[in-house]
Design a protein around this motif. Sequence first.
Motif, PDB file in Angstrom:
ATOM      1  N   VAL A  35       0.640  -1.245  -0.084  1.00 26.90           N
ATOM      2  CA  VAL A  35      -0.028  -0.087   0.188  1.00 26.90           C
ATOM      3  C   VAL A  35       0.971   1.051   0.299  1.00 26.90           C
ATOM      4  O   VAL A  35       0.489   2.253  -0.707  1.00 26.90           O
ATOM      5  CB  VAL A  35      -0.930  -0.038   1.014  1.00 26.90           C
ATOM      6  N   ILE A  36       1.880   1.303   0.937  1.00 30.16           N
ATOM      7  CA  ILE A  36       2.802   2.455   0.869  1.00 30.16           C
ATOM      8  C   ILE A  36       3.441   2.638  -0.456  1.00 30.16           C
ATOM      9  O   ILE A  36       3.675   3.850  -0.990  1.00 30.16           O
ATOM     10  CB  ILE A  36       3.999   2.248   2.017  1.00 30.16           C
ATOM     11  N   ALA A  37       3.925   1.472  -1.087  1.00 34.85           N
ATOM     12  CA  ALA A  37       4.380   1.723  -2.210  1.00 34.85           C
ATOM     13  C   ALA A  37       3.542   2.371  -3.443  1.00 34.85           C
ATOM     14  O   ALA A  37       3.912   3.171  -4.351  1.00 34.85           O
ATOM     15  CB  ALA A  37       4.916   0.451  -2.971  1.00 34.85           C
ATOM     16  N   LEU A  38       2.160   1.725  -3.443  1.00 33.38           N
ATOM     17  CA  LEU A  38       1.322   2.346  -4.305  1.00 33.38           C
ATOM     18  C   LEU A  38       0.942   3.756  -4.070  1.00 33.38           C
ATOM     19  O   LEU A  38       0.224   4.204  -4.965  1.00 33.38           O
ATOM     20  CB  LEU A  38       0.041   1.359  -4.248  1.00 33.38           C
ATOM     21  N   GLU A  39       0.994   3.845  -2.848  1.00 33.87           N
ATOM     22  CA  GLU A  39       0.773   5.320  -2.472  1.00 33.87           C
ATOM     23  C   GLU A  39       1.814   6.431  -2.886  1.00 33.87           C
ATOM     24  O   GLU A  39       1.614   7.500  -2.936  1.00 33.87           O
ATOM     25  CB  GLU A  39       0.297   5.665  -0.916  1.00 33.87           C
ATOM     26  N   THR A  40       2.915   5.918  -2.956  1.00 36.17           N
ATOM     27  CA  THR A  40       4.256   6.837  -3.223  1.00 36.17           C
ATOM     28  C   THR A  40       4.536   6.506  -4.590  1.00 36.17           C
ATOM     29  O   THR A  40       4.780   7.719  -5.111  1.00 36.17           O
ATOM     30  CB  THR A  40       5.319   6.503  -2.329  1.00 36.17           C
ATOM     31  N   SER A 210      10.721  11.186  -1.715  1.00 35.80           N
ATOM     32  CA  SER A 210       9.389  10.909  -1.179  1.00 35.80           C
ATOM     33  C   SER A 210       8.936   9.799  -0.427  1.00 35.80           C
ATOM     34  O   SER A 210       8.184  10.042   0.433  1.00 35.80           O
ATOM     35  CB  SER A 210       8.686  10.687  -2.731  1.00 35.80           C
ATOM     36  N   LEU A 211       9.593   8.869  -0.453  1.00 30.26           N
ATOM     37  CA  LEU A 211       9.521   7.513   0.163  1.00 30.26           C
ATOM     38  C   LEU A 211      10.103   7.994   1.811  1.00 30.26           C
ATOM     39  O   LEU A 211       9.297   7.770   2.873  1.00 30.26           O
ATOM     40  CB  LEU A 211      10.035   6.402  -0.190  1.00 30.26           C
ATOM     41  N   GLY A 212      10.906   8.621   1.930  1.00 30.95           N
ATOM     42  CA  GLY A 212      11.758   9.093   3.035  1.00 30.95           C
ATOM     43  C   GLY A 212      10.855  10.154   3.968  1.00 30.95           C
ATOM     44  O   GLY A 212      10.511  10.185   5.096  1.00 30.95           O
ATOM     45  N   GLU A 213      10.217  10.927   2.979  1.00 32.45           N
ATOM     46  CA  GLU A 213       9.347  12.052   3.658  1.00 32.45           C
ATOM     47  C   GLU A 213       8.002  11.564   4.246  1.00 32.45           C
ATOM     48  O   GLU A 213       7.674  11.769   5.337  1.00 32.45           O
ATOM     49  CB  GLU A 213       9.048  13.090   2.432  1.00 32.45           C
ATOM     50  N   ARG A 214       7.410  10.442   3.615  1.00 28.43           N
ATOM     51  CA  ARG A 214       6.369   9.831   4.144  1.00 28.43           C
ATOM     52  C   ARG A 214       6.635   9.160   5.400  1.00 28.43           C
ATOM     53  O   ARG A 214       5.780   9.054   6.313  1.00 28.43           O
ATOM     54  CB  ARG A 214       5.847   8.787   3.094  1.00 28.43           C
ATOM     55  N   PHE A 215       7.877   8.575   5.286  1.00 32.39           N
ATOM     56  CA  PHE A 215       8.259   7.971   6.798  1.00 32.39           C
ATOM     57  C   PHE A 215       8.335   8.967   7.675  1.00 32.39           C
ATOM     58  O   PHE A 215       8.069   8.712   9.091  1.00 32.39           O
ATOM     59  CB  PHE A 215       9.493   7.103   6.536  1.00 32.39           C
ATOM     60  N   VAL A 216       8.959  10.245   7.439  1.00 31.72           N
ATOM     61  CA  VAL A 216       9.239  11.293   8.489  1.00 31.72           C
ATOM     62  C   VAL A 216       7.721  11.446   8.833  1.00 31.72           C
ATOM     63  O   VAL A 216       7.573  11.710  10.194  1.00 31.72           O
ATOM     64  CB  VAL A 216       9.952  12.330   8.119  1.00 31.72           C
ATOM     65  N   LEU A 217       6.878  11.728   8.058  1.00 30.91           N
ATOM     66  CA  LEU A 217       5.619  12.390   8.405  1.00 30.91           C
ATOM     67  C   LEU A 217       4.777  11.406   9.303  1.00 30.91           C
ATOM     68  O   LEU A 217       3.994  11.483  10.244  1.00 30.91           O
ATOM     69  CB  LEU A 217       4.590  12.605   7.182  1.00 30.91           C
ATOM     70  N   SER A 218       4.908  10.058   9.055  1.00 34.45           N
ATOM     71  CA  SER A 218       4.119   8.906   9.657  1.00 34.45           C
ATOM     72  C   SER A 218       4.860   8.888  11.079  1.00 34.45           C
ATOM     73  O   SER A 218       4.014   8.475  11.983  1.00 34.45           O
ATOM     74  CB  SER A 218       4.047   7.940   8.919  1.00 34.45           C
ATOM     75  N   LEU A 222       1.871  12.795  11.902  1.00 33.41           N
ATOM     76  CA  LEU A 222       0.999  13.618  11.076  1.00 33.41           C
ATOM     77  C   LEU A 222       0.247  13.042  10.019  1.00 33.41           C
ATOM     78  O   LEU A 222      -0.777  13.512   9.494  1.00 33.41           O
ATOM     79  CB  LEU A 222       2.099  14.519  10.451  1.00 33.41           C
ATOM     80  N   ILE A 223       0.778  11.746   9.584  1.00 32.58           N
ATOM     81  CA  ILE A 223      -0.079  10.952   8.637  1.00 32.58           C
ATOM     82  C   ILE A 223      -0.062   9.368   9.258  1.00 32.58           C
ATOM     83  O   ILE A 223       1.030   9.158   9.855  1.00 32.58           O
ATOM     84  CB  ILE A 223       0.335  10.939   7.141  1.00 32.58           C
ATOM     85  N   ALA A 224      -0.980   8.725   8.801  1.00 33.98           N
ATOM     86  CA  ALA A 224      -0.814   7.130   9.181  1.00 33.98           C
ATOM     87  C   ALA A 224      -0.153   6.560   8.149  1.00 33.98           C
ATOM     88  O   ALA A 224       0.271   7.034   7.042  1.00 33.98           O
ATOM     89  CB  ALA A 224      -2.195   6.522   9.040  1.00 33.98           C
ATOM     90  N   PRO A 225       0.684   5.396   8.416  1.00 31.52           N
ATOM     91  CA  PRO A 225       1.736   4.966   7.416  1.00 31.52           C
ATOM     92  C   PRO A 225       1.148   4.675   5.880  1.00 31.52           C
ATOM     93  O   PRO A 225       1.773   4.988   4.797  1.00 31.52           O
ATOM     94  CB  PRO A 225       2.177   3.685   8.098  1.00 31.52           C
ATOM     95  N   THR A 226      -0.309   4.039   5.996  1.00 32.75           N
ATOM     96  CA  THR A 226      -0.591   4.085   4.698  1.00 32.75           C
ATOM     97  C   THR A 226      -1.627   4.911   4.241  1.00 32.75           C
ATOM     98  O   THR A 226      -2.552   4.723   3.371  1.00 32.75           O
ATOM     99  CB  THR A 226      -1.353   2.729   4.561  1.00 32.75           C
ATOM    100  N   GLU A 227      -1.640   6.195   4.923  1.00 36.55           N
ATOM    101  CA  GLU A 227      -2.738   7.090   4.422  1.00 36.55           C
ATOM    102  C   GLU A 227      -2.598   7.616   3.202  1.00 36.55           C
ATOM    103  O   GLU A 227      -1.474   7.755   2.667  1.00 36.55           O
ATOM    104  CB  GLU A 227      -2.729   8.370   5.387  1.00 36.55           C
TER     105      GLU A 227
END
Length: 321
Positions: A35-40, A210-218, A222-227
Amino acid sequence: MSEERLAGIDALRVVAFVFVVALHADRTALPEAVVIALETIPRFGVPYFFLVAGYFLKVEETTLPALLSRLVTRLVPIYLFWVLVYLGVHKLLIGDFGISKLGALLIDGGPGYHLWFLPAFGISILTVFLLARRFGDQVMLASCLLLFIVGLYFIELLAPFGPALPWKLFRNGPFFGAIFVALGFLIRKRRWRPRPPAALLLLLAELGVSLGERFVLSSAGLIAPTESINDTLGTLAYGAGAFSLAVSLPSGGASLRALAEIGRYTLGFYCIHLVFLWLVQAMLGPPSGTTLLIAISTTSALSIAATLVLSHVPGLARFIR
């Protein structure tokens, strides 16, 4: 908005479209990593289309009345046509969308939620044109970046540190698209064309950002991991990286030129694909890794085939190209 066409730009339109289909496909119940891959990974797709528009925008050679006329006569009929199509398809497959949601039709396409792209596309082009003509490139770029940051904080991330705003229109105005149109415009103006290996490395590095930023936000809560989050600062670099790869590709290859010819119909692919995605997913049932791949590939193929056929139907060509 004409410019010598580079085969790589039109060819990668098709690739970007397939990734947009992947982004819209149902991925519930799939493993978190998938899901994370498909979100990013597919997030470069829509920014790419805005970058293309900026690349072909000639601020110095276009007047405001001419640009307005072109945008209105080009985009408004397409938008209204596809909104009506999706109202009908939604009623047949899902149910009546409801007249009480009329405002949503004018803002984000109603049941055709992907149609938000068309009004945002026109507004973003107009924003870049006006800022560049009146204030120059530097102020234009800074203003577009500020719009993006404002939209990211207040609307996309819902102002985590306050104050909150009571609306969610990040993508439906200049907040999302203007910065990408600006980047495309400046890439063309500066005649920047990296070598393909360098462009590919840049794209992969920016995907990592982009993947690193999602990790930092989660990690920060600030966001759920798969949000599902439409855009982050990393999206700027990721979208620009994809476009850099497109302009770096040599135009001489027969396969690339053939894909580029198909790529000129990408607007039709994009507009129609949700119809096929709904139908395919309904037939496949609950999502799995296998059904996801089938849904993406089948929807992409049907959208391309249907658009190419409809392009030969009198009266319909203007709505798909």
